[in-house]
Design a protein around this motif. Structure first.
Motif, PDB file in Angstrom:
ATOM      1  N   ILE A   1       2.078   6.891   9.071  1.00  9.23           N
ATOM      2  CA  ILE A   1       1.406   5.609   9.301  1.00  9.23           C
ATOM      3  C   ILE A   1       0.128   5.519   8.493  1.00  9.23           C
ATOM      4  O   ILE A   1      -0.130   4.528   7.796  1.00  9.23           O
ATOM      5  N   VAL A   2      -0.703   6.550   8.552  1.00 14.58           N
ATOM      6  CA  VAL A   2      -1.986   6.526   7.838  1.00 14.58           C
ATOM      7  C   VAL A   2      -1.761   6.502   6.330  1.00 14.58           C
ATOM      8  O   VAL A   2      -2.447   5.756   5.611  1.00 14.58           O
ATOM      9  N   GLU A   3      -0.820   7.267   5.828  1.00 13.81           N
ATOM     10  CA  GLU A   3      -0.544   7.255   4.388  1.00 13.81           C
ATOM     11  C   GLU A   3      -0.051   5.890   3.922  1.00 13.81           C
ATOM     12  O   GLU A   3      -0.430   5.412   2.859  1.00 13.81           O
ATOM     13  N   GLN A   4       0.782   5.244   4.718  1.00 15.67           N
ATOM     14  CA  GLN A   4       1.281   3.920   4.355  1.00 15.67           C
ATOM     15  C   GLN A   4       0.135   2.914   4.294  1.00 15.67           C
ATOM     16  O   GLN A   4       0.033   2.136   3.344  1.00 15.67           O
ATOM     17  N   ARG A   5      -0.733   2.920   5.289  1.00 14.47           N
ATOM     18  CA  ARG A   5      -1.873   1.992   5.288  1.00 14.47           C
ATOM     19  C   ARG A   5      -2.839   2.315   4.151  1.00 14.47           C
ATOM     20  O   ARG A   5      -3.417   1.428   3.537  1.00 14.47           O
ATOM     21  N   PHE A   6      -3.006   3.601   3.857  1.00 15.99           N
ATOM     22  CA  PHE A   6      -3.892   4.020   2.762  1.00 15.99           C
ATOM     23  C   PHE A   6      -3.366   3.481   1.433  1.00 15.99           C
ATOM     24  O   PHE A   6      -4.117   2.953   0.613  1.00 15.99           O
ATOM     25  N   ALA A   7      -2.060   3.599   1.213  1.00 14.98           N
ATOM     26  CA  ALA A   7      -1.445   3.088  -0.021  1.00 14.98           C
ATOM     27  C   ALA A   7      -1.583   1.574  -0.108  1.00 14.98           C
ATOM     28  O   ALA A   7      -1.897   1.022  -1.175  1.00 14.98           O
ATOM     29  N   GLU A   8      -1.355   0.886   1.006  1.00 12.09           N
ATOM     30  CA  GLU A   8      -1.501  -0.575   1.013  1.00 12.09           C
ATOM     31  C   GLU A   8      -2.943  -0.976   0.709  1.00 12.09           C
ATOM     32  O   GLU A   8      -3.179  -1.942  -0.014  1.00 12.09           O
ATOM     33  N   LEU A   9      -3.876  -0.246   1.254  1.00 15.10           N
ATOM     34  CA  LEU A   9      -5.289  -0.539   0.994  1.00 15.10           C
ATOM     35  C   LEU A   9      -5.611  -0.329  -0.479  1.00 15.10           C
ATOM     36  O   LEU A   9      -6.326  -1.127  -1.091  1.00 15.10           O
ATOM     37  N   GLY A  10      -5.069   0.717  -1.073  1.00 17.75           N
ATOM     38  CA  GLY A  10      -5.261   0.954  -2.503  1.00 17.75           C
ATOM     39  C   GLY A  10      -4.739  -0.204  -3.333  1.00 17.75           C
ATOM     40  O   GLY A  10      -5.379  -0.632  -4.303  1.00 17.75           O
ATOM     41  N   SER A  11      -3.578  -0.737  -2.958  1.00 15.39           N
ATOM     42  CA  SER A  11      -3.019  -1.889  -3.663  1.00 15.39           C
ATOM     43  C   SER A  11      -3.901  -3.120  -3.508  1.00 15.39           C
ATOM     44  O   SER A  11      -4.120  -3.870  -4.465  1.00 15.39           O
ATOM     45  N   LYS A  12      -4.415  -3.321  -2.309  1.00 15.69           N
ATOM     46  CA  LYS A  12      -5.303  -4.468  -2.068  1.00 15.69           C
ATOM     47  C   LYS A  12      -6.589  -4.336  -2.883  1.00 15.69           C
ATOM     48  O   LYS A  12      -7.076  -5.315  -3.451  1.00 15.69           O
ATOM     49  N   ILE A  13      -7.133  -3.132  -2.935  1.00 18.50           N
ATOM     50  CA  ILE A  13      -8.352  -2.892  -3.711  1.00 18.50           C
ATOM     51  C   ILE A  13      -8.093  -3.171  -5.184  1.00 18.50           C
ATOM     52  O   ILE A  13      -8.907  -3.807  -5.865  1.00 18.50           O
ATOM     53  N   ALA A  14      -6.958  -2.724  -5.691  1.00 24.63           N
ATOM     54  CA  ALA A  14      -6.616  -2.964  -7.102  1.00 24.63           C
ATOM     55  C   ALA A  14      -6.499  -4.461  -7.376  1.00 24.63           C
ATOM     56  O   ALA A  14      -7.006  -4.959  -8.402  1.00 24.63           O
ATOM     57  N   GLU A  15      -5.866  -5.189  -6.482  1.00 22.22           N
ATOM     58  CA  GLU A  15      -5.718  -6.644  -6.660  1.00 22.22           C
ATOM     59  C   GLU A  15      -7.081  -7.335  -6.573  1.00 22.22           C
ATOM     60  O   GLU A  15      -7.380  -8.230  -7.363  1.00 22.22           O
ATOM     61  N   LEU A  16      -7.898  -6.930  -5.636  1.00 19.82           N
ATOM     62  CA  LEU A  16      -9.239  -7.520  -5.524  1.00 19.82           C
ATOM     63  C   LEU A  16     -10.084  -7.211  -6.761  1.00 19.82           C
ATOM     64  O   LEU A  16     -10.844  -8.057  -7.237  1.00 19.82           O
ATOM     65  N   THR A  17      -9.948  -6.015  -7.301  1.00 23.38           N
ATOM     66  CA  THR A  17     -10.668  -5.640  -8.515  1.00 23.38           C
ATOM     67  C   THR A  17     -10.214  -6.501  -9.694  1.00 23.38           C
ATOM     68  O   THR A  17     -11.031  -6.979 -10.489  1.00 23.38           O
ATOM     69  N   ARG A  18      -8.900  -6.744  -9.781  1.00 22.06           N
ATOM     70  CA  ARG A  18      -8.363  -7.613 -10.834  1.00 22.06           C
ATOM     71  C   ARG A  18      -8.910  -9.032 -10.685  1.00 22.06           C
ATOM     72  O   ARG A  18      -9.389  -9.637 -11.644  1.00 22.06           O
ATOM     73  N   GLN A  19      -8.906  -9.552  -9.464  1.00 24.67           N
ATOM     74  CA  GLN A  19      -9.417 -10.898  -9.210  1.00 24.67           C
ATOM     75  C   GLN A  19     -10.909 -10.993  -9.523  1.00 24.67           C
ATOM     76  O   GLN A  19     -11.376 -11.975 -10.096  1.00 24.67           O
TER      77      GLN A  19
END
Length: 121
Positions: free
Chosen positions: A85-103
């Motif tokens: 569970i924690v690894e899945q949320r961690f990966a999703e957060l990484g993706s969100k951070i990458a998208e926010l950084t792109r934006q």
């Protein structure tokens, strides 16, 4: 304790406590009049639920992690399910951070172009 007592002890509104119950995060007992009753550990459980939610966990994630949170000195006890569970949320957060950084980069280009234009006037 009754729901009002738990609300005061935890600082969480009764409506939210009922939502936690609907989501399977809190399991109150019932007294003879049908009122919800909570054990002495309910306030600590609500605090744990709040911690998980503030870390970005869903109520579904929290339901999976709460059984691994029996030790009050640790956030989550290590078990296969908690790690997944924690690894899945961690990966999703990484993706969100990458998208926010792109934006942010796109907005930065636009902001700088607008500033340059305004400075020329």
């Amino acid at each position: 304790m009754l729901i009002g007592d738990l609300s005061r002890a935890s600082g969480v509104a009764p409506r939210l406590l009922r939502y936690y119950e609907e989501q399977g995060l809190l399991v109150p007992g019932r007294d003879g009049k049908g009122y919800r009753t909570y054990g002495a550990d309910a306030s600590a459980r609500v605090a744990r639920i709040r911690e998980l939610l503030s870390a970005g966990m869903s109520t579904e994630d929290s339901r999976g992690l709460l059984p691994c949170m029996s030790d009050p000195t640790r956030w989550v006890l290590p078990c296969d399910e908690s790690l997944d569970i924690v690894e899945q949320r961690f990966a999703e957060l990484g993706s969100k951070i990458a998208e926010l950084t792109r934006q942010r980069g796109l907005l930065e280009v636009q902001r700088d172009a607008i500033r340059d234009w305004l400075d020329r006037e």
